[in-house]
Write a protein that holds these residues in place. Structure first.
Motif, PDB file in Angstrom:
ATOM      1  N   LYS A 120     -25.954  56.977  21.497  1.00  0.00           N
ATOM      2  CA  LYS A 120     -25.850  57.401  22.892  1.00  0.00           C
ATOM      3  C   LYS A 120     -25.901  56.189  23.824  1.00  0.00           C
ATOM      4  O   LYS A 120     -25.131  56.092  24.784  1.00  0.00           O
ATOM      5  N   ALA A 121     -26.787  55.254  23.507  1.00  0.00           N
ATOM      6  CA  ALA A 121     -26.924  54.057  24.341  1.00  0.00           C
ATOM      7  C   ALA A 121     -25.672  53.177  24.258  1.00  0.00           C
ATOM      8  O   ALA A 121     -25.445  52.327  25.106  1.00  0.00           O
ATOM      9  N   PHE A 122     -24.877  53.373  23.232  1.00  0.00           N
ATOM     10  CA  PHE A 122     -23.702  52.530  22.991  1.00  0.00           C
ATOM     11  C   PHE A 122     -22.414  53.145  23.563  1.00  0.00           C
ATOM     12  O   PHE A 122     -21.354  52.537  23.529  1.00  0.00           O
ATOM     13  N   ARG A 123     -22.522  54.358  24.094  1.00  0.00           N
ATOM     14  CA  ARG A 123     -21.324  55.108  24.498  1.00  0.00           C
ATOM     15  C   ARG A 123     -20.454  54.350  25.489  1.00  0.00           C
ATOM     16  O   ARG A 123     -19.233  54.321  25.375  1.00  0.00           O
ATOM     17  N   LYS A 124     -21.088  53.701  26.470  1.00  0.00           N
ATOM     18  CA  LYS A 124     -20.338  52.989  27.511  1.00  0.00           C
ATOM     19  C   LYS A 124     -19.449  51.912  26.901  1.00  0.00           C
ATOM     20  O   LYS A 124     -18.300  51.737  27.287  1.00  0.00           O
ATOM     21  N   MET A 125     -20.042  51.168  25.912  1.00  0.00           N
ATOM     22  CA  MET A 125     -19.303  50.077  25.267  1.00  0.00           C
ATOM     23  C   MET A 125     -18.010  50.580  24.633  1.00  0.00           C
ATOM     24  O   MET A 125     -16.996  49.893  24.601  1.00  0.00           O
ATOM     25  N   VAL A 126     -18.056  51.802  24.111  1.00  0.00           N
ATOM     26  CA  VAL A 126     -16.919  52.321  23.349  1.00  0.00           C
ATOM     27  C   VAL A 126     -15.764  52.716  24.269  1.00  0.00           C
ATOM     28  O   VAL A 126     -14.650  52.970  23.830  1.00  0.00           O
TER      29      VAL A 126
END
Ligand code: SAH
Length: 464
Positions: free
Chosen positions: A159-165
Motif C-alpha cells: 500500500k505504501a508503494f502504490r504511488k511509486m507504481v
C-alpha cells in the motif's frame, strides 16, 4: 440480499456498547481491532473490560446507559443479554442517531456484524444474514487456512508503494506488477527475509516491469461448459480472471460471467437461434478490434468451443490480423447430457462410434449418412435439433430405422430447470412439441436414460 456489505470508516469515530458480560466481551474483542473510540456502559463489568479501560483502550462508565450517551456515535451495540434492557438502550441509541445492533436479535438490528478474517489491511467479511452461523464459521476457518498470515504485512508494505507504481501505465501493466508482487515475489521475499527484503523486492520488481516491453493483445477461445459453473475448467477460470474483454455467447450462464474481473468489459455476442443476432462477421471484427488494441480477449463459448461453435472462422480472422491465440477446451453439452441420464457416449458391443450432428445442417445430410445412422445400435448427439425433429424422424424411418429406437432429449443439462424427455423415434415430434422445451436442448438418437433402458431390456426379455 437483505443486508448490503460495506466497510465503514470508523477511524476517530465513536462506537458505544452497553453490557459487561460474555456477549459484550465477544464484540469488544472485535471492536478493539478498529481505530474507533470505544465507550462501554456497564454497572458490573467483566475484569477484562476493566483491564482494557485501565490500559486506555476504551472508556468505561460503570453505570446504565442514559439518553444522550450515544450522541455522535457511529455504531451502537446493545449487549446486555436482557431483552428489556437491550430494548431500552437500543431505543436511546436510535433516538441519538446511531446505527443499532442488538446482539443475537437479527430482527431488531439495523446492521449485523459479519464473521471476519483479519489480515489487516486485508479484511474478509462473511455474512449469511443470520441463516447459518455454522457456515460462516466454516468459511472463515477455510479462508484463514488459505490466506497466509504474512498477507497483511505484504498488503501494508504494498500500500505504501502504490504511488511509486504510477510510473507504469494504468490497467494491465499495473495489474501484472501487483499480481507478481502478491503471488510470487512478495511471498518469496517475506519467507526469506524481513520487511526490508520485501521493500527491496518491490524496487527490483518495479525496475524490471518498467524495462519490460508491453504485452501484446491475445485471444483465448474458452469453453464455458454446459452451464453449471462447477463444470468450468480451472484453466477457464484462470483465463477469465485475467481477461480485459470477455466476448460471450447467449448460452453462457450469468454465474460464469461473474467470475470475470470486475473491471473487464463484457460484450454479449449472443446469436439467438433464429431471432435478432450479431452476424459472425461482426463478432470476428469485434474480437480482432479489441485484441488489436492490446487487450487480453476471452472469447467465451458455451460448452466446448470446438463443437458447433464456428471457431475456425474466428481463428482465421484472428490469424489474418497477426494476433496470437489459444484454445481452452470445455465440457460439451453431449458429455453433460449423457452424464445426466447415466449413460456412456460409446459402449463396447453397442456403439463403437458416436456422431455429433447439428440440426441446422441436416438438410445437406447425404443419403448414405441417413442410411448409416438408421442401422441398429447407432448413437448420435444432435445439437440444435429441436426444430428439425420431424425432418430427422422422417428421413431415418425412410432409411429403415426402427420406429421403437429410443430417443432422449435433455433440456438445460447441468443447469437449474434441467429436464429429460425419454421417447422413441416414432413419438419424437409429438412428445417434443408437448414438452414445450424453451432452453437449449440436446437430442440423443439411440440412447435411453439408463433406468428406462433397463426397463426396456426387461420387457424384451419377457416377450422373447
Ligand atoms: N459449443 C457448444 C454447442 C453450441 S451449439 C457445446 O459444446 O455444447 C448450441 C446447442 O448446444 C444448443 O442448441 C443445444 O442443442 C446444445 N446445448 C448447449 N448447452 C446445452 C445444455 N446445457 N443442455 C442441453 N443442450 C445444450
Amino acid at each position: 440480499m437483505k443486508h448490503f456489505p460495506i466497510f465503514l470508516a470508523v477511524e476517530g469515530r465513536h462506537i458505544v456498547l452497553s453490557g459487561g458480560g460474555d456477549a459484550a466481551l465477544a464484540k469488544l474483542r472485535l471492536l478493539l481491532k478498529t481505530e474507533a473510540h470505544l465507550t462501554v456502559f456497564a454497572p458490573d463489568p467483566a475484569p477484562e473490560i476493566v483491564n482494557w479501560a485501565q490500559s486506555g483502550r476504551l472508556t468505561l462508565c460503570r453505570r446504565a446507559m442514559e439518553p444522550g450517551d450515544t450522541l455522535c456515535a457511529a455504531l451502537f451495540y446493545a449487549a446486555d443479554e436482557d431483552a428489556t434492557e437491550d430494548a431500552r438502550t437500543a431505543a436511546i441509541a436510535r433516538a441519538d442517531g446511531a446505527l443499532v445492533n442488538i446482539v443475537d436479535n437479527l430482527g431488531d438490528s439495523q446492521f449485523i456484524t459479519p464473521a471476519i478474517v483479519d489480515r489487516d489491511p486485508v479484511t474478509v467479511a462473511i455474512g449469511t444474514e443470520g441463516a447459518a452461523p455454522v457456515l460462516a464459521r466454516a468459511i472463515k476457518t477455510d479462508l484463514e487456512a488459505r490466506l497466509p498470515a504474512t498477507l497483511g504485512t505484504l498488503a501494508r508494505i504494498g500500500k505504501a508503494f502504490r504511488k511509486m507504481v504510477e510510473v507504469l501505465p494504468m490497467g494491465r501493466a499495473r495489474r501484472d506488477f501487483w499480481a507478481e508482487y502478491y503471488f510470487a515475489e512478495g511471498p518469496r521475499a517475506i519467507a526469506q527475509g524481513d520487511e526490508a527484503a520485501v521493500a527491496q523486492t518491490l524496487d527490483d520488481l518495479l525496475a524490471r516491469h518498467r524495462a519490460a516491453p508491453d504485452r501484446p493483445g491475445h485471444v483465448a477461445f474458452v469453453g464455458a461448459g454446459p452451464g453449471d459453473p462447477e463444470l468450468l475448467t480451472l484453466k477457464a477460470r484462470k483465463t477469465l480472471d485475467s481477461a480485459d474483454v470477455v466476448i460471450h455467447d447467449r448460452l453462457v450462464a450469468p454465474e460464469i460471467l461473474e467470475l470475470a474481473r470486475r473491471e473487464a468489459t463484457l460484450i454479449d455476442a449472443g446469436k439467438e437461434g433464429f431471432g435478432p443476432s450479431m452476424e459472425q462477421d461482426d463478432i470476428n471484427r469485434l474480437i480482432v478490434e479489441h485484441a488489436g488494441a492490446g487487450a487480453q480477449v476471452v472469447r467465451l463459448k458455451g460448452g466446448d468451443p470446438t463443437v458447433f461453435g464456428r471457431l475456425d472462422e474466428e481463428i482465421d480472422a484472428v490469424e489474418e490480423a497477426g494476433i496470437s491465440w489459444h484454445i481452452v477446451p470445455g465440457i460439451t453439452a453431449a458429455s453433460a447430457s449423457v452424464a445426466t441420464i447415466g449413460q456412456s457416449l460409446t459402449r463396447r458391443g453397442r456403439n463403437a462410434a458416436v456422431r455429433f450432428l447439428t440440426g441446422h445442417d441436416m438438410k445437406g445430410f447425404a443419403d448414405h449418412d441417413w442410411h448409416a445412422l438408421a442401422r441398429p445400435g447407432e448413437v448420435a448427439a444432435i445439437y440444435m435439433g429441436k426444430k428439425s425433429a420431424r425432418f430427422i424422424q422422417g428421413r431415418l424411418i425412410m432409411h429403415g430405422a426402427d420406429r421403437a429406437t429410443p430417443v432422449t432429449v435433455i433440456e438445460n443439462a447441468s443447469r437449474p430447470g434441467q429436464r429429460v424427455l425419454s421417447t422413441t423415434l416414432d413419438r419424437l415430434p409429438q412428445d417434443l412439441a408437448e414438452a414445450h422445451f424453451t432452453g437449449p436442448a440436446l437430442t440423443f438418437y439411440g440412447l435411453a436414460p439408463r433406468t428406462a433402458q433397463a426397463a426396456l431390456a426387461h420387457t424384451r426379455q419377457e416377450l422373447a
